[in-house]
Design a protein around this motif. Structure first.
Motif, PDB file in Angstrom:
ATOM      1  N   SER A 137       0.827  -1.213   0.000  1.00 38.82           N
ATOM      2  CA  SER A 137       0.000   0.000   0.000  1.00 38.82           C
ATOM      3  C   SER A 137       0.856   1.255   0.000  1.00 38.82           C
ATOM      4  O   SER A 137       0.520   2.263  -0.642  1.00 38.82           O
ATOM      5  N   SER A 138       1.984   1.212   0.722  1.00 40.35           N
ATOM      6  CA  SER A 138       2.837   2.398   0.800  1.00 40.35           C
ATOM      7  C   SER A 138       3.657   2.608  -0.469  1.00 40.35           C
ATOM      8  O   SER A 138       4.010   3.733  -0.817  1.00 40.35           O
ATOM      9  N   THR A 139       3.969   1.511  -1.153  1.00 43.36           N
ATOM     10  CA  THR A 139       4.726   1.614  -2.413  1.00 43.36           C
ATOM     11  C   THR A 139       4.100   0.668  -3.429  1.00 43.36           C
ATOM     12  O   THR A 139       4.493  -0.494  -3.573  1.00 43.36           O
ATOM     13  N   VAL A 140       3.093   1.161  -4.117  1.00 41.84           N
ATOM     14  CA  VAL A 140       2.319   0.334  -5.051  1.00 41.84           C
ATOM     15  C   VAL A 140       3.193  -0.220  -6.172  1.00 41.84           C
ATOM     16  O   VAL A 140       2.948  -1.316  -6.697  1.00 41.84           O
ATOM     17  N   ALA A 141       4.259   0.492  -6.531  1.00 36.67           N
ATOM     18  CA  ALA A 141       5.113   0.073  -7.635  1.00 36.67           C
ATOM     19  C   ALA A 141       5.748  -1.296  -7.388  1.00 36.67           C
ATOM     20  O   ALA A 141       6.109  -2.011  -8.337  1.00 36.67           O
ATOM     21  N   LEU A 142       5.867  -1.695  -6.116  1.00 34.33           N
ATOM     22  CA  LEU A 142       6.462  -2.999  -5.808  1.00 34.33           C
ATOM     23  C   LEU A 142       5.658  -4.150  -6.402  1.00 34.33           C
ATOM     24  O   LEU A 142       6.210  -5.186  -6.762  1.00 34.33           O
ATOM     25  N   ALA A 168      12.275  -4.985   1.214  1.00 38.62           N
ATOM     26  CA  ALA A 168      11.599  -3.688   1.036  1.00 38.62           C
ATOM     27  C   ALA A 168      11.458  -2.956   2.368  1.00 38.62           C
ATOM     28  O   ALA A 168      11.664  -1.731   2.446  1.00 38.62           O
ATOM     29  N   GLN A 169      11.130  -3.698   3.420  1.00 38.68           N
ATOM     30  CA  GLN A 169      11.016  -3.073   4.732  1.00 38.68           C
ATOM     31  C   GLN A 169      12.350  -2.529   5.211  1.00 38.68           C
ATOM     32  O   GLN A 169      12.416  -1.442   5.800  1.00 38.68           O
ATOM     33  N   LEU A 170      13.424  -3.282   4.961  1.00 35.06           N
ATOM     34  CA  LEU A 170      14.743  -2.877   5.446  1.00 35.06           C
ATOM     35  C   LEU A 170      15.317  -1.693   4.675  1.00 35.06           C
ATOM     36  O   LEU A 170      15.835  -0.727   5.258  1.00 35.06           O
ATOM     37  N   LEU A 171      15.197  -1.759   3.321  1.00 31.14           N
ATOM     38  CA  LEU A 171      15.827  -0.749   2.496  1.00 31.14           C
ATOM     39  C   LEU A 171      14.982   0.519   2.351  1.00 31.14           C
ATOM     40  O   LEU A 171      15.519   1.613   2.122  1.00 31.14           O
ATOM     41  N   MET A 172      13.664   0.346   2.417  1.00 31.51           N
ATOM     42  CA  MET A 172      12.783   1.495   2.173  1.00 31.51           C
ATOM     43  C   MET A 172      12.148   2.025   3.451  1.00 31.51           C
ATOM     44  O   MET A 172      11.354   2.973   3.410  1.00 31.51           O
TER      45      MET A 172
END
Length: 441
Positions: A300-305, A434-438
């Motif tokens: 939801s926070s980064t739809v592009a994923l 994704a959680q770690l890097l973003m």
């Protein structure tokens, strides 16, 4: 004639054509003919050729032949059939046909045929032929040639002549070609000792591996007392290898095997062979759904994923299938043993790092040039791709070895199962990175 009329000129031309054809080609020729014409053509074939052609026919046409032949013709056909071809035919025909055919088998031959029929389906004993020539070491060249001339064995069963002792235990062999070229009467100079052999209850796959390893045309089959009771020939092994390839390929695609040709197999039969694995995979796919649902906040926070999930899952599934297919082949050729599991993991880890690094680097450049996303997303997707490839290689290499240790067919682990496991792990890796890097919670 009833429906099909063949004139004399056509018969003469057909007979001349048949003389130039191999038995397997005649069988294919007959399969395409109309039933009435097929019956006429079969009566034109010499008895020995007819037996070879009959052995190549599918089950339904064998039944048709048996029903159309007169009793004397059927008796001649049974007499000409090699024991292994007769057993193969009996195994695929209905019980009433088997009873009818056994009635025409000579009493002294019937006992050996019944023994062959009672061996387990995938054993060497069910595949072997009892038509062979075995002699004693003390026999002369003339003695052996006389036994060969009196033997009912066909040419493919006479490539090797076996030496037995007084207890019928096999001690050596020699080739027919060497016997023909032999100048003296003594066999000593052409005998080869310590022959490769198999036993009646060995799996057919073991015989196939021995044929491949030693490049043999025939192997003697012994009972538990090491007495020769038959032989198995390369032409029979070709069928075993073809069946094993078909079975492994079907299992790798999540399907059961079918014995009948595709167009002759019923719709419900085909469906039943496919539905089990499809149901298993559909239910197991629920796991990936749970994973996506659990990490809904990340998406939801980064739809592009979400756009890169199919690429990651496909790359992982294909990579794992590559490894499992290669490992299964190596296991089939006895290049890999169960004890080599750590060696397999170490090698697949290194292969995964090389392949994954190249794919990740290419993907990083591709995304930076063509995709309108942040550098963090580019790095996240590429790093996930690297780790997914490594993980898929390890899973694909380990599962077949694990299956062998559990006494299961490794081919089951090659396709759908590897893909399902890899998909689940790939998603977890993706969202964790994704959680770690973003910095997404």
């Amino acid at each position: 004639m009833n429906k099909v009329d063949i004139n004399f000129k056509e018969l003469a031309s057909l007979q001349a054509t048949l003389k130039t054809m191999q038995e397997v080609d005649i069988a294919e020729f007959l399969i395409k003919m109309e039933p009435e014409k097929r019956t006429i053509v079969m009566t034109m074939l010499p008895k020995d050729v007819l037996a070879e052609v009959f052995a190549e026919l599918p089950r339904d046409l064998k039944t048709e032949v048996i029903e159309s032949f007169t009793n004397p013709d059927l008796k001649d056909l049974i007499d000409e059939l090699a024991s292994d071809d007769l057993v193969d035919s009996l195994q695929e025909l209905p019980s009433n046909m088997v009873t009818k055919l056994l009635h025409y088998v000579d009493s002294d031959r019937r006992d050996s045929i019944n023994k062959l029929l009672n061996y387990p389906e995938d054993s060497v004993g069910s595949l072997m032929s009892v038509d062979y020539v075995a002699v004693k070491k003390s026999d002369s060249k003339s003695d052996v040639l006389k036994k060969i001339s009196q033997s009912p064995a066909d040419h493919e069963h006479l490539d090797s002549i076996f030496i037995k002792d007084d207890k019928r235990q096999i001690i050596g062999y020699f080739y027919l070609a060497d016997l023909v070229r032999l100048q003296e009467e003594s066999l000593d100079s052409i005998i080869q000792w310590n022959p490769v052999k198999v036993y009646t209850h060995d799996d057919q796959e073991k015989a196939a591996k021995l044929f491949n390893k030693h490049s043999l045309l025939s192997i003697p089959v012994c009972d538990k007392e090491d007495r020769i009771v038959g032989i198995i020939t390369a032409d029979d092994i070709f069928d075993v290898i073809a069946d094993e390839i078909h079975e492994d390929y079907s299992l790798m695609q999540g399907m059961g095997t079918t014995e009948s040709p595709y167009l002759e197999t019923g719709v419900f039969s085909l469906a039943s062979k496919r539905i089990v694995w499809l149901l298993v995979l559909m239910i197991s796919a629920t796991v990936t759904g749970f994973i996506i649902e659990k990490y809904q906040a990340v998406l939801s926070s980064t739809v592009a994923l979400a756009a890169y999930i199919p690429m990651l899952m496909d790359s992982g599934g294909n990579s794992g299938s590559q490894s499992s297919t290669l490992i299964i082949r190596s296991m089939a050729l006895d290049e890999i043993k169960e004890r080599d599991s750590l060696k397999v993991l170490w090698k697949e880890l290194r292969v995964g790092l090389v392949v994954g690094s190249i794919l990740a680097l290419v993907n990083l450049v591709r995304m930076m040039l063509l995709s309108q996303v942040s550098i963090n997303i580019c790095v996240t997707v590429s790093l996930t791709l690297l780790m997914t490839i490594v993980m898929a290689k390890l899973v694909g290499g380990l599962l077949p070895v694990l299956a062998r240790k559990l006494k299961q067919d490794p081919a089951v682990m090659a396709g759908p199962l590897v893909t399902t496991v890899v998909d689940a792990f790939a998603l977890v890796i993706y969202f964790k990175i994704a959680q770690l890097l973003m910095g997404i919670g």
